[in-house]
Structure formats: structure tokens, C-alpha cells
Design an enzyme around this catalytic site. Structure first.
Site, short mmCIF file in Angstrom:
data_model
loop_
_atom_site.label_atom_id
_atom_site.label_comp_id
_atom_site.label_asym_id
_atom_site.label_seq_id
_atom_site.Cartn_x
_atom_site.Cartn_y
_atom_site.Cartn_z
CB THR A 478 -0.89 0.02 1.25
OG1 THR A 478 -0.06 -0.31 2.37
CG2 THR A 478 -1.99 -1.01 1.15
CD GLU A 718 -9.66 -2.53 5.63
OE1 GLU A 718 -10.13 -3.60 5.99
OE2 GLU A 718 -9.09 -1.74 6.40
#
Ligand code: MOS
Length: 751
Positions: A478, A718
């Protein structure tokens, strides 16, 4: 409106920054868990049960043991002691399948490990594993997809918000529903979905006397350390877990799975390093999945669309031994204003491997159901779907009775509608056409929790002008390496390319799990405190070193900026670079440590901290050849300050792509006869690929949320997956007139 732009000046915060670890990755130099090789290393291949319910009667390893290169076939009789683990303080000791491998001879799901072949090469181990003969007492497995709760449903006390999140019950939901002028009562189903990161789960285990070292593909090295220490009866400090790079995890690598203690137990006995790489097929069996959910949503509303009552009753399937709860009600109690509410859940036991967290656990399937219901209610009332949400915007978090720290959902809607061109939408099904295709336009809102986990970090300033930042968290792909470098650059005034970032190792200061979209928010206070402490040491050195320009001064007369120490009265222009100060003092480096406290689980939060957003989706439908495509997505995210818009956009785009897969393709199917996941490979488990991906526009609102940390940065890993499936199914309905309430949407649903 605020949009993320390049930050002024030289600050790396808010600046689109390419991955600092990018060159290592593209050159192949980045080492993943299975890339570590050691002299004398052996290879392990597990044997999985070929039944899903029953008992192992006999394991015949005679032929396998005689095969060339085979060192040992392990099973229940000869693996040695592997103990259970319990939950410790914080995130320590968590695992979903708590039964250690080989603990008993009962088989509870297809693929459950029952033996382990260890050999000199992977090929020999695989051949030996295939040669192990197993006989079973077989019973019919229960993998039924029709879910009814085993026990009385319970009102949800959500597990993923503040510790005191009010029970998801207020007013009189059933009574208000009964008397509501407008009603909707529908059931939504999401299937089991399997995490398919490119990198397979892998362990390389090394026993060195009393010390166990694990190279593991883990989203949480400290938790894994705690679990394995308990399983093998070792002091925690005798277990070291290393995860330098992850080929992602999506939640499947948060908690340890049974292959890891198996590799460790084999290494313990054989006195050699043992490598075990889980196969793609086993990824569908033994390392978690998002469970199937069945959610009944009942909405009661006034004729104008104002919500009067909301009931959500859901069931998820779970394994025989675990109690995994897919927290579908996580966002229900606060996302919209409604005086009467009840969210209740139950679980249904099945002969399946343990479910686990998958990107946006709970809220992702939950918001698919509640946002879909809201879209249906809007259609029923002939109200615009944006308008019905605006109408039901809450003033506070009604589940906790406290304000939101920073909520700009209405602005997300207005920005998204404007960028998408929503005002041109005509409501009638099939009414919009382009180039001979029927268009469908749909939208949905989304949210995801924002909080901090505890985190520690250290920062070193060195005599060559470089800095080192260390934090025992992980980078699941990420951009955590880059964020740690950006934070250190900001505070220590050291250019990004002069910063060494070290993470993914339990020998470093304890960092957070790579989960809950909380790493960035959590490490900010720790890294800043560490840098400040290193700088404080430096100022002391500046006033005590003979011959230093600041020898006559006191530390509080000095300041630090842009990597230079200076006397406040003289200004930074007369400052001295820290490398020069360290050199004069004959010091190689100064180190500062720092910590950040958790806000996650705070029993008395003053504010409800959440990120928000929305998706606007266009699909094209070609009825003649039954072709459905997602053709355009506009996503707007309100996640506080965005530290690195480039990496941030990448996260949201990736989540939208995963959402296209969730809406249209992904589902794990179990064979009712033997209980095996049938489509357990990348050909039959269909996911969104490049050809399925339309132009995706991502817009960030950039409102810093100072409740979270001094930069105001929440997380973005998310939220982009939440709500997208509801927006897609709404668009499908708008194009085709077909309401699909069981994911994924299949072509047969539409013809
Ligand atoms: Mo995420 S499911 O918290 O890795």
C-alpha cells in the site's frame, strides 16, 4: 471545495510521491517470504484431507518415506507438541483457526492439513505428499448455502468501533416498521469470496538452538510472534518474525494459519531450515475467506423518503471450531439518521475452513445490503438516490450520541454527482442510450472506521546526513515504506532519497498490524515523536560539544528546521547541518524513540471518527449479446488529509476494481458432495482483470481530521471497496430492470 493539490514549499506531506521501494520491486531485488534461501534448507508440502467431515483412520506413509530425497512424513503421531494459543493484551495471540494443526484426528473441512512431507527439494516433497495414503471414516459434510442462524440472533454490539458503541438497537424498530407508510423488505446475499493476493502464503522456519526465526508473509509480525511463542512454549523474545515485503494480503494474512506452526515444528525436529509455500489451491481451503452472508433489510419510511425504521438481520457461515462474525452491521447504526433501529446477527456452522477478515470486513457486505435497500426505496418512491441520502443525513453519530470528528458525506455526493454528470440521468429503466448500448447509472455511499493502533518507532540522524526510520509494521503493497520516509523527511528535514526505512521485523519497535486501514494514522505520532527525540538529543550535543558553534548556548535557545540546528535569535540561515554537528562530536548517529497511543477501542470517545465516500457508476448493457460492462466509475473519498495522493489514488482504484469483481464475478463454490471449494484456481475463480476495468476517477476531499493525528490523516485501504457493489447493482437495474440481490450478478440473471 477542497481537493488534494501539491503541498506548498518542500514538504513531502500531501505530495504525490512514487514508491521509495519501487526500484527494489521492479528489479526483483525485493525479498518476499519465499525468496529467502538458507544452506541445507528443506521443503515442506502439506497433505490436505480429501473429505470435509469425518475422521482420519489411517495414514500410510510407507511408500512416501522411501522416495528419494524425502526426510520425513509428519503426522499427528510424530509432529511433536504444538500447544494452543490464547488472546493476550492488545493484538497478540489472535488467530481464526485456533486448533493447532494435527491436534486430533477429526476432519472438519476439506483440505485441512493431516500430514506434511519434508524433502530436499520442493519436487520431492510434492511427490511424497501425493504418495501418502489416507483412509477416513467419512460423514456427509454440511456446506449448505441456505443460511439460518444456529442460535437465537443477537443484537449487534459492533466489534470494530469504539468499545462502547451503543448496541445497535434504538426506539421500536418493529413497531415503527409496522406502521410506516412506505415499506421495503428484501434479502441480500453475498457469497464466500477468497483472498487471492499474487503472493502465496509462505513460511520459512529456522530453529537455532532455542530461537525460532520465521520469514512469513504476514500482515502482523508481532501478533504472529505472540501466537507462535505460545504454540512452542518459547519466550516471546525467542521468536523473531520477518516480513520485508508482501505481495498483498487483503486481510487473509492478518492472523497466522496452520501452515506456519507446521513448518516450525518440522524445522524443530529436523534441525534444518524448512520452507513451506501454500499452493494456490490450498489458498481456497486453509487460509481464510470472506464468509457467505444473508441479510434481510427492512426499511420503513415516510412518503417523502425520510427513514422511520431500519432493521437488518443477518447470518454468516462459519467453520466448525471458530466463531467468526462478519460484522455486517458495523456501519448501519450511524450512516444515516433513523430513530428506530435494530441490527441482529447469527451464525451458521458449516464444514468449511475458517472465515477471516477480507478487505473492509463487515462493512463491505453490510453496506452492499443497506445501500441497495436505500436505492430500492428511492426507486419505489421515485426519489433520486442522492436525494434520499441527503434527506437522511444525520447531525451526529446516532449510535454513540456524539458528533463526528469530520464528516463530509454530503460534499462527497455533490462532488461525485457533478463530476459524473448525474443531473443528466433519466430515472426510467432502460431510458438512457449511447452508441447502441443501454446505459445504467447507479450510486451508493460508503464509510469505514478510522482509528489508531498503538505504534512505536525509532528515528536515527547520521553523520553522513542520512536518516533511518524503523517501525515493526509491514508494507502490504500500500505504500507504508513511502509514508514512513515522507514522515521522517518532513520532521527531520532529510530528503526522501537519504532516508533508510526499516520495517517488517519483530526486532524493531512494535508497529501496528497492516489492517483496518490504520497504519498511516497510527505511525504518524510515533515517527514524529521519535524524530523530535532524536532532534532533542542533537540539540544537547550542539551545546556540549567543544568547538561547536552553539557551545555557549542552552538547548532551549536552539531550534531545528530543514535538517539544520540554529540559534533562534540568528535564524535558520545561520544554522549548521546536523551531519556537521555529529561529525564534530565524533558521533555516528543520534537515535530517538517515539510512541503513539491507540484510539481504537477507546471506551469514551468524544468524537465518532469515520471516513466517508461515494461511488457513481455507469454500466453498459448490450441485450442482443447479453454483454454487461462497468464503463465508468467516479469515486469521492473523504479520508482526512491525504499524505500521498499517488499511493492514495492507487488504493482506491484497486478497491474499485475489487468491487467490480465482487459485484460481477467473485464467488467460491463448495461441492455439496465432498465439501471442496470447487473453483479453487485462478482460471475458475473469476476476478476483475484489466479488460474489465473502466476509467476510474478518484477525488479526495482533503479535510484534515485532527482527532486522529496532528496531520489529520485517516486511512484509505478499505473504504473504496465499501458501497461499490450496491452502486453497480443499482446501475444494472437502471439499465436492465432486473434487481439482483444475490452477488455476483450473473448473465443468466439478466436474460
Ligand atoms: Mo484488512 S481486512 O484490515 O487487512
Amino acid at each position: 471545495m477542497a481537493t488534494t493539490v501539491e503541498a506548498p514549499g518542500t514538504s513531502p506531506i500531501g505530495r504525490s510521491t512514487p514508491r521509495v521501494d519501487g526500484p527494489l520491486k521492479v528489479s526483483g531485488a525485493a525479498k518476499y517470504a519465499s525468496d529467502f534461501h538458507f544452506p541445507g534448507m528443506l521443503y515442506a508440502v502439506p497433505v490436505g484431507a480429501t473429505i470435509a467431515n469425518g475422521r482420519v483412520v489411517k495414514i500410510d506413509a510407507a511408500a512416501a518415506e522411501k522416495m528419494p530425497g524425502v526426510r520425513k512424513i509428519f503426522h499427528r503421531e510424530n509432529i511433536g507438541k504444538i500447544s494452543r494459543s490464547v488472546l493476550g493484551p492488545g493484538f497478540e495471540g489472535i488467530c481464526d483457526e485456533r486448533r493447532p494443526p494435527f491436534e486430533d484426528d477429526v476432519v472438519r473441512y476439506y483440505g485441512q492439513y493431516i500430514a506434511l512431507a519434508v524433502a530436499d527439494t520442493f519436487e520431492s516433497a510434492k511427490a511424497a505428499a501425493d504418495a501418502v495414503r489416507v483412509s477416513y471414516d467419512k460423514e456427509k459434510p454440511n456446506v449448505s448455502t441456505d443460511l439460518k442462524a444456529d442460535d437465537e440472533p443477537q443484537v449487534v454490539v459492533t466489534t470494530f468501533g469504539p468499545a462502547n458503541r451503543v448496541r445497535s438497537e434504538r426506539g421500536d424498530a418493529a413497531g415503527a416498521f409496522a406502521s410506516a407508510p412506505v415499506k421495503l423488505d428484501q434479502t441480500y446475499v453475498t457469497p464466500a469470496e477468497t483472498h487471492n493476493p499474487i503472493e502465496l502464503h509462505a513460511t520459512t522456519a529456522i530453529w537455532d538452538g532455542s530461537t525460532l526465526t520465521l520469514y512469513e508473509s504476514s500482515q502482523g509480525v508481532f501478533n504472529l510472534q505472540g501466537v507462535l511463542a505460545q504454540m512452542f512454549g518459547l519466550p516471546k523474545e525467542n521468536v523473531r518474525v520477518i516480513t520485508k515485503f508482501l505481495g498483498s494480503g487483503f486481510g487473509g494474512k492478518l492472523w497466522p494459519w496452520t501452515h506456519c506452526p507446521l513448518a516450525a515444528a518440522a524445522a524443530r525436529q529436523l534441525g534444518k531450515p524448512v520452507k513451506l509455500v501454500v499452493s494456490r489451491k490450498m489458498m481456497f481451503q486453509t487460509v481464510g475467506h470472506r464468509p457467505r452472508t444473508q441479510q434481510r433489510v427492512r426499511l420503513g419510511a415516510a412518503a417523502d423518503g425520510k427513514l422511520i425504521s431500519l432493521q437488518q438481520d443477518y447470518v454468516n457461515d462459519k467453520a466448525i471450531l471458530d466463531h467468526y462474525h462478519e460484522d455486517c452491521g458495523e456501519a448501519t447504526a450511524f450512516q444515516y439518521s433513523v430513530p428506530n433501529l435494530r441490527v441482529a446477527f447469527g451464525r451458521a456452522k458449516r464444514n468449511i475452513g475458517s472465515p477471516t477478515a477480507m478487505r473492509g470486513p463487515g462493512a463491505v457486505p453490510g453496506l452492499y445490503a443497506t445501500e441497495s435497500a436505500l436505492n430500492e426505496l428511492a426507486d419505489q418512491l421515485k426519489i433520486d438516490p442522492v436525494q434520499i441520502r441527503v434527506l437522511n443525513e444525520p447531525k451526529i453519530d446516532e449510535s454513540l450520541g456524539i458528533p463526528f470528528s469530520s464528516r463530509h458525506l454530503l460534499e462527497c455526493f455533490s462532488v461525485g454527482a457533478e463530476k459524473f454528470g448525474w443531473s443528466k440521468r433519466t430515472a426510467e429503466v432502460g431510458s438512457m442510450k449511447r452508441d447502441g448500448l443501454t446505459l445504467g447509472w447507479g450510486m451508493a455511499g460508503c464509510t469505514w472506521v478510522a482509528a489508531r493502533f498503538p505504534a512505536a518507532a525509532s528515528v536515527q540522524l547520521r553523520d553522513d546526513g542520512t536518516a533511518r526510520v524503523a517501525c515493526g509494521t509491514q508494507d502490504i503493497g500500500t505504500g507504508t515504506y513511502t509514508v514512513l520516509a515522507q514522515l521522517t523527511a518532513q520532521r527531520a528535514g532529510v530528503p526522501l532519497d537519504k532516508i533508510e526505512v526499516v520495517l517488517g521485523d519483530t526486532s524493531l519497535p512494535a508497529g501496528p498490524i497492516s489492517g483496518g486501514s490504520m497504519v498511516t494514522g497510527s505511525v504518524i505520532p510515533a515517527v514524529f515523536a521519535a524524530a523530535d527525540n532524536a532532534i532533542a538529543s542533537l540539540l544537547n550535543i550542539a551545546v556540549t560539544t567543544p568547538g561547536s558553534a552553539f557551545e555557549k548556548r542552552k538547548p532551549d535557545e536552539l531550534a531545528f528546521e530543514g535538517g539544520r540546528v540554529f540559534a533562534k535569535v540568528d535564524g535558520v540561515a545561520k544554522g549548521v547541518p546536523f551531519a556537521d554537528l555529529l561529525g564534530r562530536a565524533n558521533l555516528r548517529l543520534v537515535t530517538g524513540g517515539g510512541e503513539g497511543a491507540a484510539t481504537f477501542g477507546n471506551p469514551k470517545p468524544k468524537f465518532s471518527t469515520q471516513s466517508f465516500g461515494c461511488h457513481f457508476v455507469e454500466v453498459t448493457w448490450q441485450a442482443e449479446i447479453a454483454r454487461l460492462r462497468v464503463s465508468r466509475v467516479v469515486t469521492v473519498i473523504d479520508a482526512g488529509r491525504i499524505l500521498n495522493p499517488l499511493a492514495g489514488r492507487n488504493q482506491v482504484e484497486g478497491a474499485v476494481v475489487m468491487g467490480i469483481g465482487m459485484a460481477l464475478f467473485e464467488h467460491t463454490t463448495y461441492d455439496p458432495q465432498n465439501g471442496a471449494p470447487i473453483n479453487s484456481n485462478l482460471a475458475d475463480y473469476v476476478m476483475a482483470v484489466n479488460a474489465d476495468v473502466p476509467p476510474i476517477e478518484v477525488h479526495f476531499l482533503d479535510y484534515p481530521d485532527k482527532e486522529i493525528n496532528e496531520l489529520g490523516a485517516r486511512g484509505i485501504g478499505e473504504i473504496g471497496l465499501a458501497g461499490i457493489a450496491a452502486a453497480i447493482t443499482a446501475a444494472v437495474h437502471h439499465a436492465t430492470g432486473v434487481r439482483v440481490r444475490e452477488l455476483p450478478v450473473k448473465i443468466e440473471d439478466l436474460i
